[in-house]
Design a protein around this motif. Sequence first.
Motif, mmCIF file in Angstrom:
data_model
loop_
_atom_site.group_PDB
_atom_site.id
_atom_site.type_symbol
_atom_site.label_atom_id
_atom_site.label_comp_id
_atom_site.label_asym_id
_atom_site.label_seq_id
_atom_site.Cartn_x
_atom_site.Cartn_y
_atom_site.Cartn_z
ATOM 1 N N ARG A 1 29.620 7.786 40.214
ATOM 2 C CA ARG A 1 30.755 6.943 39.832
ATOM 3 C C ARG A 1 31.648 7.469 38.921
ATOM 4 N NH1 ARG A 1 32.189 3.435 35.921
ATOM 5 N NH2 ARG A 1 33.272 1.268 36.564
ATOM 6 N N SER A 2 33.210 7.085 39.279
ATOM 7 C CA SER A 2 34.242 7.628 38.522
ATOM 8 C C SER A 2 35.422 6.495 38.671
ATOM 9 C CB SER A 2 34.971 9.058 38.974
ATOM 10 O OG SER A 2 35.469 8.733 40.369
ATOM 11 N N ASN A 3 35.952 6.382 37.400
ATOM 12 C CA ASN A 3 37.099 5.281 37.235
ATOM 13 C C ASN A 3 38.021 5.787 36.330
ATOM 14 O OD1 ASN A 3 38.319 2.714 37.524
ATOM 15 N ND2 ASN A 3 38.014 2.404 35.325
ATOM 16 N N VAL A 4 39.237 6.021 36.976
ATOM 17 C CA VAL A 4 40.509 6.581 36.152
ATOM 18 C C VAL A 4 41.509 5.630 35.892
ATOM 19 C CG1 VAL A 4 42.250 8.622 36.235
ATOM 20 C CG2 VAL A 4 39.938 8.888 37.182
ATOM 21 N N LEU A 5 41.977 5.588 34.782
ATOM 22 C CA LEU A 5 43.382 4.575 34.528
ATOM 23 C C LEU A 5 43.936 5.249 33.423
ATOM 24 C CD1 LEU A 5 44.877 1.911 34.596
ATOM 25 C CD2 LEU A 5 43.354 0.907 32.944
ATOM 26 N N TYR A 6 45.290 5.702 33.953
ATOM 27 C CA TYR A 6 46.312 6.312 33.006
ATOM 28 C C TYR A 6 47.533 5.745 32.879
ATOM 29 C CZ TYR A 6 43.693 10.788 31.838
ATOM 30 O OH TYR A 6 43.097 11.746 31.339
ATOM 31 N N ALA B 1 28.299 13.724 48.845
ATOM 32 C CA ALA B 1 28.437 12.631 47.715
ATOM 33 C C ALA B 1 28.265 11.408 48.295
ATOM 34 C CB ALA B 1 29.669 13.112 46.905
ATOM 35 N N GLU B 2 27.003 10.948 49.087
ATOM 36 C CA GLU B 2 27.044 9.783 49.678
ATOM 37 C C GLU B 2 26.872 8.900 48.412
ATOM 38 O OE1 GLU B 2 23.883 9.944 52.177
ATOM 39 O OE2 GLU B 2 24.576 10.952 53.882
ATOM 40 N N ASN B 3 27.201 7.278 48.734
ATOM 41 C CA ASN B 3 27.080 6.455 47.953
ATOM 42 C C ASN B 3 28.044 6.495 46.447
ATOM 43 O OD1 ASN B 3 25.327 4.828 49.434
ATOM 44 N ND2 ASN B 3 23.595 6.223 48.683
ATOM 45 N N THR B 4 29.301 7.331 46.765
ATOM 46 C CA THR B 4 30.138 7.295 45.641
ATOM 47 C C THR B 4 30.866 6.243 45.442
ATOM 48 O OG1 THR B 4 30.258 9.945 45.853
ATOM 49 C CG2 THR B 4 32.310 8.792 44.861
ATOM 50 N N GLU B 5 31.205 6.018 44.094
ATOM 51 C CA GLU B 5 32.073 4.769 43.845
ATOM 52 C C GLU B 5 33.275 5.094 43.046
ATOM 53 O OE1 GLU B 5 32.124 0.322 41.727
ATOM 54 O OE2 GLU B 5 29.928 1.418 42.095
ATOM 55 N N THR B 6 34.626 5.213 43.564
ATOM 56 C CA THR B 6 35.630 5.752 42.646
ATOM 57 C C THR B 6 36.929 5.104 42.790
ATOM 58 O OG1 THR B 6 36.859 7.906 42.216
ATOM 59 C CG2 THR B 6 36.240 7.321 44.578
ATOM 60 N N PHE B 7 37.686 5.075 41.792
ATOM 61 C CA PHE B 7 38.888 4.494 42.000
ATOM 62 C C PHE B 7 39.877 5.138 40.839
ATOM 63 C CE2 PHE B 7 42.359 1.277 41.086
ATOM 64 C CZ PHE B 7 43.011 1.205 42.599
ATOM 65 N N GLU B 8 40.996 5.328 41.292
ATOM 66 C CA GLU B 8 42.051 5.865 40.204
ATOM 67 C C GLU B 8 43.249 5.063 40.162
ATOM 68 O OE1 GLU B 8 43.205 9.822 40.887
ATOM 69 O OE2 GLU B 8 43.805 9.746 42.979
ATOM 70 N N PHE B 9 43.965 4.857 38.934
ATOM 71 C CA PHE B 9 45.111 4.224 39.060
ATOM 72 C C PHE B 9 46.158 4.821 37.930
ATOM 73 C CE2 PHE B 9 47.104 -0.088 38.042
ATOM 74 C CZ PHE B 9 48.251 -0.067 38.982
ATOM 75 N N ASN B 10 47.490 5.016 38.256
ATOM 76 C CA ASN B 10 48.266 5.605 37.224
ATOM 77 C C ASN B 10 49.618 4.603 37.019
ATOM 78 O OD1 ASN B 10 50.988 7.909 37.291
ATOM 79 N ND2 ASN B 10 49.843 7.306 35.552
#
Length: 395
Positions: A262-267, A294-303
Amino acid sequence: MTSDVAGLAPELKGAKEGQGEVPIASAGERFQSFDVEAFEVPGGREENWRFTPLRRIRGLHDGSAAFDGKTRVSVTETAGVTVETVGRDDARLGEGGTPFDRVAAAAWSAFTEATVVTLDGTPDPVTITVEGPGEGATAAGHLHIRTTPHTQATVAVEHRGSGALADNTEIVLADGSQLTLVVTEEWADDAVHVGAEHYRIGRDATLRGTAVQLGGDLVRVSSTIQYTGPGGDAELLGLAFTDAGQHLEQRLLVDHAVPNCRSNVLYKNALQSNDPKDSAHVVWIGDVLIRAAAENTETFEFNRNLVLTEHARADSVPNLEIETGEIVSAGHASATGRFDDEQLFYLRSRGIPEETARRLVVRGFFGEILNKIPLPELRERLEAAVEAELAITGV
């Protein structure tokens, strides 16, 4: 002037040995090397360098930097922490990752000793202070932070002082460990920092990272996050406050190569300048790669970028590359704009003066990031620094 760009990934560059950098089609094939001569000297038109004013980085990119100074690294003494000064031949160095641009490779080639900090379940926060080489001097640095399996730690890395610094920072999380990391750029007005961060997140390991850019003439930090086993979890938060003449640049590549991570990016960034000849500039490049395995990955990024005055520019480039359809979720977003008129109207309709209302909006904008910093003294100092920035233009 404002800019909001969505498009191709940063540094889509690659090379075969001895051939230098050539264009490639995927961030997953990004060229990496410990040899500085394997990279071509950037001219400013390359995707990886087109936003960076090369004339201002003191020759860190073209071989003309003298590297005539040294950084000073200090670490608070507390139980559960081992601090070592090691030579270039230490086998742990490079475990975090390989340089991926010419400045990072130059820093690798030029450093003479590194600081290795091993975290073995320290109950108290650890502060690592990196001081620049001094006004007019240039330095190459190397910092290696590592956890032991199934431990928890909180670390603040604070950059201060003057001069120009090119460095590599490695953060290696062992299996099952948890690291809360806050990295601040609180440089003097003359400072230049071009840094590369290499994260390796082990099986079932958790990273809670926050990056804060406030000081310096030019700061460019490029971060690569890699997972070495399933169950890795990374939350990457960041903020920058850019004034007249400042160039602050944030670059990320989150590389999902193993399943169930999992990855979550917020800048969030704010910009201000009242000088038409000396604008404020912030750059955010967010690249997420989900490889076929990379199955079953959960990711989101927001700037998000908040432009407070005229003469400020924000460049925002999110990119998401997916090589498998077997994922939980994936998304990205970017927004650049001025004050929310509805928020200001709401506050002013309740008798709050416009100047105070604007300050409240900015505090709320950054609050989502600052409130997650678990170190009260550091959080309060950064909040005070944001207030001081607002006072410059009277926002």
